[in-house]
Motif scaffolding. Structure first.
Motif, mmCIF file in Angstrom:
data_model
loop_
_atom_site.group_PDB
_atom_site.id
_atom_site.type_symbol
_atom_site.label_atom_id
_atom_site.label_comp_id
_atom_site.label_asym_id
_atom_site.label_seq_id
_atom_site.Cartn_x
_atom_site.Cartn_y
_atom_site.Cartn_z
ATOM 1 N N LEU A 81 5.577 13.125 4.182
ATOM 2 C CA LEU A 81 6.031 14.338 3.503
ATOM 3 C C LEU A 81 4.967 14.886 2.564
ATOM 4 C CD1 LEU A 81 9.766 13.555 2.775
ATOM 5 C CD2 LEU A 81 8.826 15.222 4.383
ATOM 6 N N LYS A 82 4.271 13.998 1.866
ATOM 7 C CA LYS A 82 3.227 14.443 0.940
ATOM 8 C C LYS A 82 2.135 15.215 1.687
ATOM 9 C CE LYS A 82 0.023 12.721 -2.545
ATOM 10 N NZ LYS A 82 -0.539 11.539 -3.174
ATOM 11 N N ARG A 83 1.688 14.670 2.816
ATOM 12 C CA ARG A 83 0.650 15.358 3.603
ATOM 13 C C ARG A 83 1.140 16.694 4.136
ATOM 14 N NH1 ARG A 83 0.267 10.193 5.394
ATOM 15 N NH2 ARG A 83 1.379 10.678 7.326
ATOM 16 N N ARG A 84 2.336 16.728 4.689
ATOM 17 C CA ARG A 84 2.872 17.957 5.269
ATOM 18 C C ARG A 84 3.100 19.022 4.205
ATOM 19 N NH1 ARG A 84 0.667 16.376 8.844
ATOM 20 N NH2 ARG A 84 1.489 15.031 10.421
ATOM 21 N N LEU A 85 3.740 18.626 3.114
ATOM 22 C CA LEU A 85 4.043 19.603 2.072
ATOM 23 C C LEU A 85 2.778 20.091 1.373
ATOM 24 C CD1 LEU A 85 7.331 18.095 0.614
ATOM 25 C CD2 LEU A 85 7.063 19.975 2.250
ATOM 26 N N TRP A 86 1.789 19.222 1.206
ATOM 27 C CA TRP A 86 0.526 19.651 0.596
ATOM 28 C C TRP A 86 -0.184 20.671 1.493
ATOM 29 C CZ3 TRP A 86 -1.517 20.211 -3.840
ATOM 30 C CH2 TRP A 86 -2.882 20.440 -3.969
ATOM 31 N N ARG A 87 -0.016 20.528 2.799
ATOM 32 C CA ARG A 87 -0.627 21.460 3.743
ATOM 33 C C ARG A 87 0.107 22.800 3.742
ATOM 34 N NH1 ARG A 87 0.453 22.913 8.859
ATOM 35 N NH2 ARG A 87 2.041 21.348 9.154
ATOM 36 N N PHE A 132 12.863 27.396 -2.973
ATOM 37 C CA PHE A 132 13.334 26.150 -2.377
ATOM 38 C C PHE A 132 13.269 26.144 -0.843
ATOM 39 C CE2 PHE A 132 15.450 26.179 -6.550
ATOM 40 C CZ PHE A 132 14.943 24.992 -7.044
ATOM 41 N N LEU A 133 12.659 27.183 -0.262
ATOM 42 C CA LEU A 133 12.475 27.293 1.195
ATOM 43 C C LEU A 133 13.782 27.193 1.975
ATOM 44 C CD1 LEU A 133 9.616 25.514 0.229
ATOM 45 C CD2 LEU A 133 9.165 26.411 2.483
ATOM 46 N N ILE A 134 14.774 27.949 1.539
ATOM 47 C CA ILE A 134 16.041 27.986 2.268
ATOM 48 C C ILE A 134 16.433 29.417 2.643
ATOM 49 C CG2 ILE A 134 16.944 25.834 1.303
ATOM 50 C CD1 ILE A 134 18.636 27.610 -0.630
ATOM 51 N N GLU A 155 10.068 25.212 9.354
ATOM 52 C CA GLU A 155 9.171 24.080 9.593
ATOM 53 C C GLU A 155 9.383 22.973 8.561
ATOM 54 O OE1 GLU A 155 4.399 23.234 10.238
ATOM 55 O OE2 GLU A 155 5.085 25.282 9.933
ATOM 56 N N VAL A 156 9.493 23.343 7.304
ATOM 57 C CA VAL A 156 9.707 22.342 6.255
ATOM 58 C C VAL A 156 11.054 21.651 6.455
ATOM 59 C CG1 VAL A 156 10.124 22.051 3.768
ATOM 60 C CG2 VAL A 156 8.159 23.360 4.559
ATOM 61 N N GLN A 157 12.069 22.409 6.818
ATOM 62 C CA GLN A 157 13.379 21.797 7.058
ATOM 63 C C GLN A 157 13.316 20.820 8.233
ATOM 64 O OE1 GLN A 157 15.689 25.348 7.458
ATOM 65 N NE2 GLN A 157 15.357 25.880 5.315
ATOM 66 N N ILE A 158 12.558 21.159 9.258
ATOM 67 C CA ILE A 158 12.386 20.248 10.396
ATOM 68 C C ILE A 158 11.703 18.958 9.936
ATOM 69 C CG2 ILE A 158 11.116 19.910 12.560
ATOM 70 C CD1 ILE A 158 11.715 22.906 13.145
ATOM 71 N N PHE A 164 13.905 12.095 7.125
ATOM 72 C CA PHE A 164 15.042 11.418 6.511
ATOM 73 C C PHE A 164 16.187 11.081 7.460
ATOM 74 C CE2 PHE A 164 13.082 13.430 2.755
ATOM 75 C CZ PHE A 164 12.812 12.257 2.063
ATOM 76 N N LEU A 165 16.230 11.723 8.619
ATOM 77 C CA LEU A 165 17.297 11.422 9.561
ATOM 78 C C LEU A 165 16.788 10.766 10.834
ATOM 79 C CD1 LEU A 165 19.501 14.632 9.220
ATOM 80 C CD2 LEU A 165 19.846 12.402 8.162
#
Length: 184
Positions: A81-87, A132-134, A155-158, A164-165
């Motif tokens: 998550l850190k890598r994806r969200l930082w990107r 909040f990207l919603i 993309e972030v929700q995916i 987490f799931l």
């Protein structure tokens, strides 16, 4: 072992380029409302942008999952998550800020078409939902501030669903079960 298919990166690039051309087509069509007949036929190939976004997201998900398949060490959800969200987040918030700047200009506020679509960009819902990207979850309000940002929220929700799931499901029941659940 590195599991990678370079041609998939090329396909992702082509899908992204197609989306850019689709948006250019929309701007031209929106601005001129009706194109001259000789130019209208040339826009036909650029009417499938929404599908290209879907292709890009599916290919991206597959490409991002490949390293996990070849992985011999446990999956690090926090690092993932850190890598994806930082990107994603820094350019996303920069695009939101630029969109708000554009929405605040006198030209954007006076332009009838733009005003109806992007305003009220400064209301509570557009600001908080973009933060909040919603914002993509409410279709009639998804295009405020910047029409293209719905895809990044998706993309972030995916990524969050994946991390987490699906990953815990994968760990417990195996890759086949995770793929079956993701396909639903």
């Amino acid at each position: 072992m590195t599991l990678r298919f370079p041609f998939l990166d090329g396909l992702r690039g082509l899908a992204a380029l197609y989306v850019v051309l689709f948006h250019a087509f929309l701007v031209v069509q929106w601005r001129f409302h009706k194109l001259p007949g000789w130019l209208d036929w040339g826009t036909l190939p650029f009417q499938f942008g929404r599908s290209a976004v879907g292709v890009f997201i599916v290919l991206s998900g597959f490409v991002l999952a490949l390293p996990l398949l070849a992985r011999e060490t446990p999956f690090d959800i926090r690092g993932f998550l850190k890598r994806r969200l930082w990107r994603i987040l820094p350019p996303y918030y920069a695009a939101v800020a630029l969109g708000l700047l554009i929405c605040a200009t006198p030209v954007a506020r006076s332009e009838k078409d733009w005003g109806n679509l992007f305003q009220p960009a400064f209301d509570t819902w557009p600001l908080l939902s973009h933060l909040f990207l919603i914002h993509n979850l409410v279709p009639e309000r998804a295009f405020t501030i910047n029409i293209s940002l719905w895809s990044l929220a998706t993309e972030v929700q995916i990524y969050l669903v994946f991390a987490f799931l699906l990953v815990p499901f994968w760990k417990r029941f195996g890759i086949g079960a995770a793929v079956a659940v993701a396909g639903r």
